[in-house]
Structure formats: structure tokens, C-alpha cells
Design a protein around this motif. Structure first.
Motif, mmCIF file in Angstrom:
data_model
loop_
_atom_site.group_PDB
_atom_site.id
_atom_site.type_symbol
_atom_site.label_atom_id
_atom_site.label_comp_id
_atom_site.label_asym_id
_atom_site.label_seq_id
_atom_site.Cartn_x
_atom_site.Cartn_y
_atom_site.Cartn_z
ATOM 1 N N PHE A 40 0.827 -1.214 0.000
ATOM 2 C CA PHE A 40 0.000 0.000 0.000
ATOM 3 C C PHE A 40 0.864 1.269 0.000
ATOM 4 N N GLU A 41 1.996 1.213 0.694
ATOM 5 C CA GLU A 41 2.885 2.374 0.709
ATOM 6 C C GLU A 41 3.430 2.656 -0.685
ATOM 7 N N GLN A 42 3.831 1.593 -1.399
ATOM 8 C CA GLN A 42 4.366 1.769 -2.755
ATOM 9 C C GLN A 42 3.302 2.246 -3.732
ATOM 10 N N ALA A 43 2.034 1.981 -3.422
ATOM 11 C CA ALA A 43 0.947 2.477 -4.277
ATOM 12 C C ALA A 43 0.627 3.936 -3.993
ATOM 13 N N GLY A 44 1.257 4.512 -2.949
ATOM 14 C CA GLY A 44 1.055 5.922 -2.647
ATOM 15 C C GLY A 44 0.079 6.202 -1.523
ATOM 16 N N THR A 45 -0.278 5.200 -0.730
ATOM 17 C CA THR A 45 -1.215 5.399 0.373
ATOM 18 C C THR A 45 -0.651 6.405 1.375
ATOM 19 N N PRO A 46 -1.442 7.383 1.794
ATOM 20 C CA PRO A 46 -0.947 8.381 2.757
ATOM 21 C C PRO A 46 -0.415 7.734 4.029
ATOM 22 N N GLU A 47 0.688 8.246 4.523
ATOM 23 C CA GLU A 47 1.339 7.657 5.690
ATOM 24 C C GLU A 47 0.446 7.701 6.918
ATOM 25 N N GLU A 48 -0.389 8.744 7.044
ATOM 26 C CA GLU A 48 -1.242 8.830 8.223
ATOM 27 C C GLU A 48 -2.250 7.678 8.262
ATOM 28 N N LEU A 49 -2.663 7.191 7.108
ATOM 29 C CA LEU A 49 -3.565 6.043 7.061
ATOM 30 C C LEU A 49 -2.831 4.755 7.446
ATOM 31 N N LEU A 50 -1.601 4.611 6.957
ATOM 32 C CA LEU A 50 -0.815 3.424 7.290
ATOM 33 C C LEU A 50 -0.343 3.457 8.733
ATOM 34 N N ALA A 51 -0.068 4.653 9.252
ATOM 35 C CA ALA A 51 0.436 4.767 10.618
ATOM 36 C C ALA A 51 -0.541 4.177 11.629
ATOM 37 N N GLU A 52 -1.836 4.347 11.362
ATOM 38 C CA GLU A 52 -2.859 3.787 12.247
ATOM 39 C C GLU A 52 -2.707 2.272 12.359
ATOM 40 N N TRP A 53 -2.418 1.614 11.212
ATOM 41 C CA TRP A 53 -2.306 0.159 11.215
ATOM 42 C C TRP A 53 -0.949 -0.298 11.740
ATOM 43 N N ARG A 54 0.092 0.497 11.531
ATOM 44 C CA ARG A 54 1.384 0.157 12.130
ATOM 45 C C ARG A 54 1.270 0.162 13.658
ATOM 46 N N THR A 55 0.538 1.136 14.180
ATOM 47 C CA THR A 55 0.352 1.232 15.630
ATOM 48 C C THR A 55 -0.409 0.027 16.160
ATOM 49 N N LYS A 56 -1.470 -0.384 15.436
ATOM 50 C CA LYS A 56 -2.255 -1.545 15.868
ATOM 51 C C LYS A 56 -1.399 -2.807 15.879
ATOM 52 N N LEU A 57 -0.536 -2.975 14.873
ATOM 53 C CA LEU A 57 0.327 -4.150 14.810
ATOM 54 C C LEU A 57 1.339 -4.157 15.944
ATOM 55 N N CYS A 58 1.870 -2.982 16.261
ATOM 56 C CA CYS A 58 2.842 -2.889 17.360
ATOM 57 C C CYS A 58 2.176 -3.183 18.701
ATOM 58 N N ARG A 59 0.928 -2.754 18.837
ATOM 59 C CA ARG A 59 0.223 -2.914 20.111
ATOM 60 C C ARG A 59 -0.183 -4.372 20.338
ATOM 61 N N ASP A 60 -0.755 -5.015 19.309
ATOM 62 C CA ASP A 60 -1.217 -6.405 19.456
ATOM 63 C C ASP A 60 -1.258 -7.036 18.070
ATOM 64 N N ARG A 61 -0.119 -7.545 17.636
ATOM 65 C CA ARG A 61 0.007 -8.066 16.275
ATOM 66 C C ARG A 61 -0.966 -9.206 15.992
ATOM 67 N N MET A 62 -1.208 -10.060 16.998
ATOM 68 C CA MET A 62 -2.036 -11.228 16.768
ATOM 69 C C MET A 62 -3.511 -10.875 16.599
ATOM 70 N N SER A 63 -3.921 -9.672 17.000
ATOM 71 C CA SER A 63 -5.327 -9.287 16.892
ATOM 72 C C SER A 63 -5.677 -8.745 15.517
ATOM 73 N N VAL A 64 -4.678 -8.548 14.653
ATOM 74 C CA VAL A 64 -4.910 -7.958 13.322
ATOM 75 C C VAL A 64 -4.506 -8.978 12.259
ATOM 76 N N SER A 65 -5.460 -9.429 11.463
ATOM 77 C CA SER A 65 -5.140 -10.344 10.362
ATOM 78 C C SER A 65 -4.812 -9.539 9.111
ATOM 79 N N LYS A 66 -4.204 -10.203 8.123
ATOM 80 C CA LYS A 66 -3.899 -9.524 6.864
ATOM 81 C C LYS A 66 -5.178 -9.048 6.186
ATOM 82 N N TYR A 67 -6.245 -9.834 6.284
ATOM 83 C CA TYR A 67 -7.503 -9.460 5.631
ATOM 84 C C TYR A 67 -8.132 -8.265 6.343
#
Length: 319
Positions: A40-67
Motif C-alpha cells: 500500500f505504501e508503494q501504491a502511494g497510500t498516505p502515511e497517516e492512514l498506514l500509521a494507524e495500522w502500524r500502531t495496531k500491529l505494534c500494540r497487538d500483532r495477533m489481533s490484526v489479520s492480513k484481511y
């Protein structure tokens, strides 16, 4: 009179059907959640949108699936309206031109190729910007509308069932009361198999385990037992399961341990031929659910190792 059919307009705004198609496709092309964010980053997705999901993965990786991650980012791109139009176009273009499926899990490649072919049909052979027919018309050319929506419903129901399964399994790691944990595992174990289209039957209570179920797999009946322990299981702790198996000649076994097995137990069990009992670590199941892979592939790999290499415990090839 204007057409009432939902078409993908020049803004490349994803209608619900197309969004679900992309959610089903993109995670199958990429093994890891980090790789998904890179896509998604290489497609040009705004960093603020991706940052939300990076934070979720750091907080509890197992609670977030790829889908879950893919659906969230795509919905976020839709919500940004015209601002994200180039990004939505780029996502479609990258998928329509996708030709190398080696970056995904082997179990997903066949399905991924089918989904990309469907996207290619929607987008046009040469450019994702050539959406000449309406979304519904293209989907009807692929399958009947009724079949397609039934498939969408089944996919969504399976996704929700897997999310509930993971949530309950992870809860077992959080509770400290053994009785409460056993109650959770007793509901989780049969659902683990039914969610992956493996038939189950009720099994008698496990002699020393926390949960047990009978499954039908590869033309054989398996007694599956899950044991929760603070330490790796030794051969003495495997004995009750073996006694049950050797008392039923047509029955095979799968033993899942939350803490693994001692090296001596693995050696002792591997020396018993033919292999009637296959071992599995709960960590392998957690990783499989995390990556959204098919349980059947893991079981096939373990059975092959038991039959051809005389290994009671085969390492997960994707761990």
C-alpha cells in the motif's frame, strides 16, 4: 433515463463488491503483514492512514489479520474521496498487471491467480483505467450474480468465524484459571477444523488433555487432543493418547501441545512404527491463523513427514 447499475466511475471509488474482491486478493499475494503495508505504501497510500495500522500491529500483532488490515486500508482510501483517487487507481493497476505469484504462500497461489484474473477482466487487459463495462456486468460475465453474492456471503461468514476463533484462542493465553482455560479450548478446538472445512465429530473427554475432538481427514479418522502445560510434554504424558489409539486400530492421532515436546519424547515416539500419532505445537496453529493459511496444508505436511521420514514432529515449513 440514467443507468441504475453500480459502475466504477472515473474516481475509481471501490463499490462494495469490488472492495471485497480486493480484500480477498491482496493478502494472498503477500506473505507478511509488513509486506502488505509495503504494497500500500508503494501504491502511494498516505502515511497517516498506514500509521494507524502500524500502531495496531505494534500494540497487538495477533489481533490484526492480513484481511482485516487490507479491508481497513481500502476503506480508508475510499473515505478519502478525490484525494486518494490516484492511489486507488494505482492499486488496481498493480493488481491488473500482477504476474509473479511467488511472493505469496504456496497454498494461496492457485486462488490468487483466479482472483487476479477476475480483476484483470474487470480492469481490462492492459490498464486498470479502462473500466468500460459496469462492475455488475463484468461480475455477471464471470459468474451468475446469485452465485457471486452467495460466495461473498460465504467468504464474509468464514472471515467472521475465523476472527471469533482467533479472539477466543488468544483469550486462552490470557486467563490464569485452568478450568476457565479448558472451557475455552473445548469450544475452540472443533471450530478450528470446521472453519477449514474439515468434518468433526464429538470425542470422549481427553484423559489428561484440555480438549479433544474427532476429525475426518484424508480418508482416516483422527483423535485430536490439545494439552496445555507450562513445560514441554514428555513421553509419559503422551502415553494415554497412545493407549487410546492402539486400542482402536482404525484410529490415528494428532496431539497439540501449548509448550511443545521434550526431545526425548519426540525421539521415543518417532521410533514407534508405523507412525500412528502426529505431534503439533500450538504456536504453529497460532501462526497459521495469523497468516490466514489453510490448516489442511499444515496437516498434509505433517502426515507426509510421519509416513516418509518417520518424524513424529515435523517443523512448520512456514514458521
Amino acid at each position: 433515463m440514467p443507468s441504475l447499475r453500480p459502475a466504477l466511475d472515473r474516481s475509481y471509488h471501490y463499490p462494495p463488491d469490488v472492495l471485497e474482491l480486493l480484500v480477498d486478493t491482496i493478502p494472498r499475494l503477500i506473505k507478511s503483514k509488513a509486506g502488505l503495508l509495503d504494497f500500500f505504501e508503494q501504491a502511494g497510500t498516505p502515511e497517516e492512514l498506514l500509521a494507524e495500522w502500524r500502531t495496531k500491529l505494534c500494540r497487538d500483532r495477533m489481533s490484526v489479520s492480513k484481511y482485516h488490515l487490507a479491508r481497513g486500508v481500502l476503506r480508508g482510501l475510499n473515505a478519502l474521496g478525490d484525494e486518494a483517487r490516484p492511489v486507488r487507481h494505482q492499486v488496481l493497476s498493480r493488481l491488473a498487471r500482477h504476474a509473479d505469484f511467488s511472493a505469496g504462500w504456496e497454498d494461496d497461489r492457485g486462488r490468487a491467480e483466479e482472483l487476479v484474473a477476475r480483476i484483470r477482466e474487470l480492469a481490462g487487459e492492459t490498464d486498470a483505467g479502462t473500466w468500460q463495462a459496469s462492475c455488475q456486468e463484468a461480475l455477471v460475465r464471470q459468474v451468475t450474480r446469485e452465485t457471486y453474492h452467495a460466495r461473498l456471503k460465504d467468504t464474509e461468514e468464514r472471515r467472521l468465524a475465523l476472527e471469533a476463533l482467533k479472539r477466543d484462542l488468544y483469550q486462552a493465553f490470557r486467563v490464569s484459571d485452568p478450568a476457565e482455560r479448558s472451557a475455552i479450548l473445548a469450544t475452540v478446538l472443533p471450530r478450528l477444523f470446521t472453519c477449514h472445512d474439515i468434518p468433526t465429530r464429538r470425542a470422549p473427554a481427553a484423559p489428561q488433555g484440555d480438549a479433544a475432538v474427532l476429525i475426518e481427514f484424508d480418508g482416516a479418522l483422527f483423535l485430536v487432543e490439545l494439552k496445555w502445560s507450562d513445560r514441554p510434554l514428555d513421553f509419559r504424558q503422551l502415553a494415554p493418547h497412545l493407549v487410546t489409539l492402539y486400542g482402536c486400530p482404525d484410529l490415528r492421532g494428532l496431539l497439540i501441545s501449548s509448550s511443545g515436546f521434550t526431545d526425548q519424547a519426540i525421539r521415543d515416539l518417532s521410533s514407534i512404527q508405523p507412525q500412528r500419532l502426529v505431534l503439533c505445537q500450538l504456536q504453529e496453529i497460532v501462526l497459521l491463523l495469523e497468516e490466514g493459511r489453510d490448516l489442511k496444508g499444515l496437516l498434509h505436511a505433517k502426515l507426509r513427514a510421519a509416513e516418509t521420514e518417520q518424524k513424529a514432529l515435523a517443523s512448520n515449513p512456514k514458521s
